[in-house]
Design an enzyme around this catalytic site. Structure first.
Site, PDB file in Angstrom:
ATOM      1  N   GLU A 246      36.010   2.160   1.221  1.00 59.14           N
ATOM      2  CA  GLU A 246      35.782   3.416   1.925  1.00 59.14           C
ATOM      3  C   GLU A 246      34.375   3.332   2.480  1.00 59.14           C
ATOM      4  O   GLU A 246      33.401   3.408   1.735  1.00 59.14           O
ATOM      5  CB  GLU A 246      35.859   4.602   0.950  1.00 59.14           C
ATOM      6  N   CYS A 280      30.418  11.056   4.157  1.00 55.74           N
ATOM      7  CA  CYS A 280      30.966   9.995   5.011  1.00 55.74           C
ATOM      8  C   CYS A 280      31.831  10.576   6.118  1.00 55.74           C
ATOM      9  O   CYS A 280      31.870  10.054   7.220  1.00 55.74           O
ATOM     10  CB  CYS A 280      31.762   9.021   4.164  1.00 55.74           C
ATOM     11  N   GLU A 379      25.968   5.657  12.413  1.00 56.22           N
ATOM     12  CA  GLU A 379      25.985   6.696  11.394  1.00 56.22           C
ATOM     13  C   GLU A 379      24.546   6.994  10.948  1.00 56.22           C
ATOM     14  O   GLU A 379      23.816   6.096  10.552  1.00 56.22           O
ATOM     15  CB  GLU A 379      26.797   6.189  10.202  1.00 56.22           C
TER      16      GLU A 379
HETATM   17  P1  NAD Z   1      25.356   1.471  -0.420  1.00 56.14           P
HETATM   18  O1  NAD Z   1      26.398   0.680   0.239  1.00 56.14           O
HETATM   19  O2  NAD Z   1      23.964   1.039  -0.318  1.00 56.14           O
HETATM   20  O3  NAD Z   1      25.639   1.594  -1.996  1.00 56.14           O
HETATM   21  C1  NAD Z   1      26.889   1.998  -2.494  1.00 56.14           C
HETATM   22  C2  NAD Z   1      27.073   1.413  -3.879  1.00 56.14           C
HETATM   23  O4  NAD Z   1      27.163   0.008  -3.764  1.00 56.14           O
HETATM   24  C3  NAD Z   1      25.938   1.705  -4.843  1.00 56.14           C
HETATM   25  O5  NAD Z   1      26.451   1.951  -6.133  1.00 56.14           O
HETATM   26  C4  NAD Z   1      25.156   0.393  -4.835  1.00 56.14           C
HETATM   27  O6  NAD Z   1      24.434   0.164  -6.011  1.00 56.14           O
HETATM   28  C5  NAD Z   1      26.282  -0.595  -4.685  1.00 56.14           C
HETATM   29  N1  NAD Z   1      25.892  -1.913  -4.157  1.00 56.14           N
HETATM   30  C6  NAD Z   1      24.820  -2.224  -3.383  1.00 56.14           C
HETATM   31  N2  NAD Z   1      24.798  -3.551  -3.148  1.00 56.14           N
HETATM   32  C7  NAD Z   1      25.873  -4.092  -3.772  1.00 56.14           C
HETATM   33  C8  NAD Z   1      26.398  -5.399  -3.872  1.00 56.14           C
HETATM   34  N3  NAD Z   1      25.809  -6.457  -3.306  1.00 56.14           N
HETATM   35  N4  NAD Z   1      27.535  -5.591  -4.568  1.00 56.14           N
HETATM   36  C9  NAD Z   1      28.166  -4.545  -5.151  1.00 56.14           C
HETATM   37  N5  NAD Z   1      27.702  -3.290  -5.102  1.00 56.14           N
HETATM   38  C10 NAD Z   1      26.575  -3.047  -4.407  1.00 56.14           C
HETATM   39  O7  NAD Z   1      25.602   2.916   0.120  1.00 56.14           O
HETATM   40  P2  NAD Z   1      24.813   4.234  -0.242  1.00 56.14           P
HETATM   41  O8  NAD Z   1      23.461   4.091   0.370  1.00 56.14           O
HETATM   42  O9  NAD Z   1      24.906   4.531  -1.689  1.00 56.14           O
HETATM   43  O10 NAD Z   1      25.695   5.336   0.513  1.00 56.14           O
HETATM   44  C11 NAD Z   1      25.563   5.584   1.874  1.00 56.14           C
HETATM   45  C12 NAD Z   1      26.638   4.929   2.699  1.00 56.14           C
HETATM   46  O11 NAD Z   1      27.916   5.045   2.071  1.00 56.14           O
HETATM   47  C13 NAD Z   1      26.829   5.553   4.047  1.00 56.14           C
HETATM   48  O12 NAD Z   1      26.910   4.540   5.025  1.00 56.14           O
HETATM   49  C14 NAD Z   1      28.147   6.313   3.961  1.00 56.14           C
HETATM   50  O13 NAD Z   1      28.842   6.454   5.127  1.00 56.14           O
HETATM   51  C15 NAD Z   1      28.902   5.545   2.983  1.00 56.14           C
HETATM   52  N6  NAD Z   1      29.829   6.427   2.240  1.00 56.14           N
HETATM   53  C16 NAD Z   1      31.158   6.337   2.509  1.00 56.14           C
HETATM   54  C17 NAD Z   1      32.048   7.163   1.855  1.00 56.14           C
HETATM   55  C18 NAD Z   1      33.521   7.095   2.108  1.00 56.14           C
HETATM   56  O14 NAD Z   1      34.299   7.635   1.344  1.00 56.14           O
HETATM   57  N7  NAD Z   1      33.976   6.459   3.155  1.00 56.14           N
HETATM   58  C19 NAD Z   1      31.578   8.068   0.913  1.00 56.14           C
HETATM   59  C20 NAD Z   1      30.218   8.130   0.664  1.00 56.14           C
HETATM   60  C21 NAD Z   1      29.350   7.290   1.331  1.00 56.14           C
END
Ligand code: NAD
Length: 478
Positions: A246, A280, A379
């Site tokens: 997602e 999101c 975004e």
């Molecule tokens: P992010 O991708 O930086 O982090 C999300 C999660 O992934 C965190 O728990 C982080 O620790 C983990 N992560 C980071 N690097 C990783 C790796 N190499 N391997 C595995 N896990 C890893 O995102 P964010 O900054 O927490 O959230 C913001 C982004 O998320 C925005 O772009 C937003 O659009 C998206 N988002 C999407 C949805 C959806 O349902 N589509 C919901 C919420 C947020």
């Protein structure tokens, strides 16, 4: 106390390291969490595997469902405590945090009552054969969630996984995981067998990467940024593990000249300022038919100018951005767009009583944003609405589909045939007509098209994602 929950027990990270946690409303450090790494992930995955062979794996679907429903009730019994934790950790207004907690409880109730209602199939085959297709859990499921709706995300991804009989390992965001820690305590209170749900706090590049590449997981779900989504997809592909992604969005709100403008305007403003735009599925592009552009923008601008930003306790329209890093990113987007000549039409205001060191950003409405501008395509993940005009229906569809994302869309028109055409032509996982917002709708399948990801969460479809099938062919010929 350590914040890693494995096999029903709390511990520190194996190497004892921690991460500081900041209050986004004040910028002050107020606690620490354990910085789990691969050794901790190993223990969590082992515990989950053992749970599948133990008490958890022996429960019937009805018994699992009862446990989930009980957890839903325990969450409601602790609702105010959880809401306070969520509000302080993320900065969101208390009313929003309270609503989020109700939604978490609802996820556990919804999937608890659904646990024994997912059935298999029988297939007519050769004479003397019985064929059944049985739905079975994947096994150990890995869950990585972001910081914007941490409690809701936990419910959304963990409840269907457990309902189907998987054993789960959750890696919440390092930027907001306090509600996940509290909910893990409530799993204990609800009586879940040890190892059915495990939680490892830590950084993404350490605990997250170790989890998605762990050889003993069988499935992964990830919610977060498109960039990290690619890493998760690569790691799970190398691991031959299916994954649901997602990712982000740049969702359009398409307003035609026959729309009920007074009904549309407040919902459109809410859909971008809610959770300070860190949603999101936020409606971040406002597409208006050109002959009503000025009239409608006036209505939206009036409402936008009234938006107030403050701390959770002030309980205004929105709170701060979750972290100093994200605040800087969002503010840069705004400053660069304004400097490049995009017109600022309206701006919300930060309460004068809000702490000076909080990560606040005043919401901005930009007008006549060029279609190829960064603001129109990328975004922001903040309270920034980009308005553009379109000529006719064909132009509206082209503009709505004109980004690489496809998560959600809103269509505002009183013309029923046009509603149906737009619903068909817009490329998005959810299309709302004369309304907007997936928010609490736990029954509504949710997920992306194009670069917004693949697979579905929420609703009954999540139960299919969180399980697989086994075809059993029995020859009963003498
Ligand atoms: P992010 O991708 O930086 O982090 C999300 C999660 O992934 C965190 O728990 C982080 O620790 C983990 N992560 C980071 N690097 C990783 C790796 N190499 N391997 C595995 N896990 C890893 O995102 P964010 O900054 O927490 O959230 C913001 C982004 O998320 C925005 O772009 C937003 O659009 C998206 N988002 C999407 C949805 C959806 O349902 N589509 C919901 C919420 C947020």
């Amino acid at each position: 106390m350590g914040t890693i929950y494995i096999n029903g027990k709390w511990s520190d990270a194996a190497d004892g390291s921690t991460i500081d946690v900041f209050n986004p409303s004040t910028g002050e450090e107020f606690t620490t969490i354990s910085r789990g790494k691969s050794e901790d992930i190993d223990r969590a995955v082992l515990a989950a595997n053992q749970a599948l062979d133990g008490e958890w794996g022996r429960l019937t679907a009805t018994e699992r469902g009862r446990l989930l429903c009980r957890l839903g009730q325990v969450i409601l019994d602790n609702a105010e405590d959880l809401a306070q934790i969520e509000a302080r950790d993320t900065g969101k207004p208390l009313t929003v945090a309270r609503n989020d907690v109700k939604v978490v409880a609802r996820y556990f109730e919804f999937y608890g009552t659904a646990a024994d209602k997912i059935h298999g199939q029988t297939i007519p085959y050769l004479d003397g054969f019985n064929v059944s297709v049985v739905r079975v859990p994947h096994g150990v499921t890995a869950h990585i969630i972001p910081w914007n709706y941490p409690a809701q995300m936990l419910g959304r991804t963990i409840a269907p996984a457990l309902a189907m009989g998987n054993a789960a390992v959750l890696k919440p965001s390092e930027d907001a995981c306090l509600s996940s820690i509290r909910i893990a305590q409530l799993f204990d209170e609800a009586g879940f067998p040890a190892g059915s749900f495990n939680l490892v706090t830590g950084y993404g590049h350490e605990a997250g990467a170790a989890l998605t590449s762990h050889p003993k997981i069988n499935f992964a779900t990830f919610t977060g940024s498109p960039e990290v989504g690619v890493m998760v997809q690569e790691a799970t592909a190398r691991n031959h593990v299916p994954c649901v992604l997602e990712l982000g969005g740049k969702s359009p709100q398409v307003v035609f000249n026959d729309a009920d403008l007074d009904k549309a305007a407040p919902q459109i403003v809410k859909a971008i300022v809610q959770n300070a735009g860190q949603t999101c599925s936020a409606g971040s592009r406002l597409l208006i038919q050109e002959d009503i552009y000025d009239k409608f923008m006036e209505k939206v601008a009036r409402l936008f100018n009234e938006v107030r930003v403050g701390t959770p306790e002030m309980d205004l329209d929105c709170g701060p951005i979750v972290s100093a890093k994200q605040q800087k990113r969002v503010q840069n987007f705004i400053d660069e767009a304004a400097a490049s000549g995009v017109e600022v039409i309206a701006k919300g205001s930060i309460s004068p009583d809000a702490p000076a060191d909080g990560y606040f950003v005043a919401p901005v409405l930009f007008g006549k944003v060029p279609r190829d501008h960064r603001l129109a395509c990328n975004e922001v993940f903040g309270p920034v609405l980009s308005a553009m005009s379109f000529k006719d229906e064909a132009d509206a569809v082209a503009l709505a589909n004109g980004t690489e994302f496809g998560l959600a869309a809103g269509v505002w028109t009183e013309n029923g045939s046009r509603q149906a055409r737009l619903a068909r032509k817009i490329i998005a996982g959810q299309v709302f007509i004369n309304c907007y917002g997936a928010g609490g709708g736990v029954e509504l399948p949710f997920g992306g098209m194009k670069k917004s990801g693949h697979g579905r969460e929420k609703g009954f479809l999540a139960l299919e994602e969180m399980s697989t099938t086994k075809t059993v062919v029995q020859n009963f010929n003498g």
